[in-house]
Enzyme design. Structure first.
Site, mmCIF file in Angstrom:
data_model
loop_
_atom_site.group_PDB
_atom_site.id
_atom_site.type_symbol
_atom_site.label_atom_id
_atom_site.label_comp_id
_atom_site.label_asym_id
_atom_site.label_seq_id
_atom_site.Cartn_x
_atom_site.Cartn_y
_atom_site.Cartn_z
ATOM 1 N N ASP A 60 12.258 -16.413 4.212
ATOM 2 C CA ASP A 60 13.021 -15.234 3.791
ATOM 3 C C ASP A 60 14.232 -15.681 2.990
ATOM 4 O O ASP A 60 14.976 -16.561 3.420
ATOM 5 C CB ASP A 60 13.466 -14.423 5.003
ATOM 6 C CG ASP A 60 12.282 -13.914 5.807
ATOM 7 O OD1 ASP A 60 11.303 -13.488 5.184
ATOM 8 O OD2 ASP A 60 12.339 -13.959 7.047
ATOM 9 N N ASP A 64 17.742 -14.519 1.274
ATOM 10 C CA ASP A 64 18.802 -13.524 1.201
ATOM 11 C C ASP A 64 19.827 -13.960 0.162
ATOM 12 O O ASP A 64 20.170 -15.148 0.068
ATOM 13 C CB ASP A 64 19.486 -13.361 2.556
ATOM 14 C CG ASP A 64 18.537 -12.846 3.626
ATOM 15 O OD1 ASP A 64 17.549 -12.181 3.257
ATOM 16 O OD2 ASP A 64 18.773 -13.114 4.814
ATOM 17 N N ASP A 92 27.432 -14.332 11.423
ATOM 18 C CA ASP A 92 27.411 -14.516 12.869
ATOM 19 C C ASP A 92 27.570 -15.962 13.300
ATOM 20 O O ASP A 92 28.482 -16.294 14.056
ATOM 21 C CB ASP A 92 26.144 -13.893 13.472
ATOM 22 C CG ASP A 92 24.886 -14.263 12.711
ATOM 23 O OD1 ASP A 92 24.925 -15.170 11.861
ATOM 24 O OD2 ASP A 92 23.835 -13.644 12.989
#
Length: 469
Positions: free
Chosen positions: A83, A85, A164
């Site tokens: 993935d 981003d 995070d």
């Protein structure tokens, strides 16, 4: 990976520390370390064409464009990134103007999805501090600290501290192919440590789902949670009850359908988080001696199928997670006098209704799940044509696999699973022999039902005199 950099990640060498140096993730404004192209192993050849198109179009349009997060982390760990981003200083509206194949999604966090066929590149605008007020973009928090809305735009330094974990605060610049490390993520990759950026209790209160993400990354990457990161989890686990059930279902798929479901489950249990997702199942684990083995075997099977690139469905795992509660409730309902079949159906409805208050399960998964449960009562019924009818059921294979798990876990005595295994593999003659073992006439045929010939009454003949006694 480049050999030199591999050496750095495998052992705490002095060269690594002199290059990157120690840094506390939560201390003061971030001081980025820029690692130039010739000092790291990441190459554009590892990125998808879609990700590169987004990066270059943003860059050529005058915007900052960075790959960020998991794709960089996985590349540095020698894993294949999946993935991609992108982080940028362009607003969602500006990104949408550049890509016709895009749409803005989300209200709590507004982001842009740019679609290239089946691949989606997620583009986020640099975010600022939650307390800032930039024009119409306001961050809102509940009294408990839950971040309700976060569309405050900022710069890359602010954005890094809003992420995070330190290992996800790495940025790859398409302008000069350098890596920017704002929170000591490279040190934590080297030591295989998962560390929250900022005060952990505050960050968990902002978004309790971060506790689930901590467990997922720890299981996936085989990382240890930093002491400060793990310390508040037990006490703050009930905050997950504030999260909408639909969002928790999305997180459930990431937790258990990424190939590390068994390790994830064990960590969720250890930190008291599984009970927030499946409270009734958690209650039953200590009551039913076979139940946890059933769950773990279902997860082991699912993990193996994912590694083998075979299809999986959440319905099978959910059926395992809730089977214990269904069996417990069914036994109670039968004790009150209800027959077995309706008792199972009533128990299933009660268990699902309670679970929906915690995790929203779409009907496309709950219906197959109930079929798997219903077939557990049909599989022992093999007389007449029933075995053939059961075998033709669309959910038979899943129900058969579930039966094998029940036997392996010790809920059922072995035997029925072997019979169905042999029946599926047998030819017509062997099938008749197997049916004969359960009291079926071996001469009976599994073929189509024959139509009975209709008897006709004899036609009355008025010329025939009535019989006399």
């Amino acid at each position: 990976m480049i050999k030199g950099f591999t050496r750095f990640l495998q052992s705490p060498s002095e060269h690594f520390r002199s290059l990157f140096g120690p840094q506390e993730a939560a201390a003061g404004p971030p001081t980025p370390r820029v690692i130039h192209r010739d000092e790291h192993p990441i190459s554009r050849s590892q990125f998808s064409d879609a990700a590169l198109k987004v990066l270059y179009r943003l860059h050529n349009s005058g915007y900052d464009a960075f790959l960020v997060g998991g794709c960089l982390r996985d590349s540095l760990l020698g894993m294949t990134p999946k993935d991609f981003d992108v982080a940028t200083n362009a607003t969602p509206e500006q990104v949408k103007q550049l890509f016709r194949n895009s749409r803005i999604i989300g209200r709590r966090f507004r982001i842009v999805h740019v679609r290239f066929g089946r691949e989606v590149i997620e583009v986020t605008t640099f975010r600022g501090k939650p307390s800032d007020d930039h024009a119409d973009h306001i961050a809102a928090q509940s009294d408990a600290g839950l971040l309700l809305r976060d569309n405050v735009w900022g710069n890359i330094e602010e954005d890094a501290l809003r992420r995070d974990f330190t290992i996800n605060a790495l940025y790859y610049s398409i302008a000069d192919f350098s890596i920017h490390d704002f929170a000591g993520g490279l040190d934590d990759i080297e030591s295989r440590t998962l560390r929250l950026i900022g005060d952990p209790a505050t960050r968990y209160r902002e978004d309790p789902v971060r506790m689930l993400r901590a467990i997922r990354f720890a299981a996936k990457l085989d990382f240890n949670l930093a002491p400060a990161t793990e310390a508040p989890i037990h006490d703050l686990a009930p905050l997950l009850l504030q999260i909408p059930p639909a969002r928790l279902f999305d997180e459930l798929l990431k937790l258990f359908l990424s190939g590390d479901g068994l390790a994830t489950y064990r960590l969720l249990r250890e930190y008291g988080l599984f009970a927030m997702l499946f409270p009734e199942a958690d209650e039953c684990i200590d009551e039913l001696p076979w139940f946890e083995s059933l769950i773990e075997q279902a997860l082991t099977s699912t993990d193996q199928r994912i590694r083998d690139d075979r299809p999986v469905t959440p319905a099978f795992l959910l059926a395992a997670f809730m089977w214990g509660p269904v069996q417990r409730r069914q036994a109670d309902i039968e004790a009150d006098g209800m027959p077995s079949v309706p008792a199972l159906q009533a128990a299933a409805q009660q268990v699902i209704s309670r679970e929906l208050k915690h995790v929203s399960i779409p009907k496309r998964f709950s219906m197959p799940m109930r079929d798997i449960w219903d077939l557990q009562q049909r599989l022992p019924q093999r007389r007449g044509k029933r075995a053939f009818q059961t075998r033709e059921h669309p959910r038979f294979r899943a129900a058969y696999d579930f039966l094998l798990l029940r036997e392996a876990a010790g809920e059922l005595e072995p035997g029925l699973g072997d019979w169905w295994t042999a029946f599926q593999q047998a030819d017509d003659h062997e099938q008749r022999r197997l049916l004969g073992k359960v009291g079926v006439d071996p001469a009976s045929s599994p073929g189509p039902r024959k139509r009975r010939r209709r008897r006709r009454k004899p036609r009355s003949d008025s010329s025939t005199p009535p019989s006399s006694e």
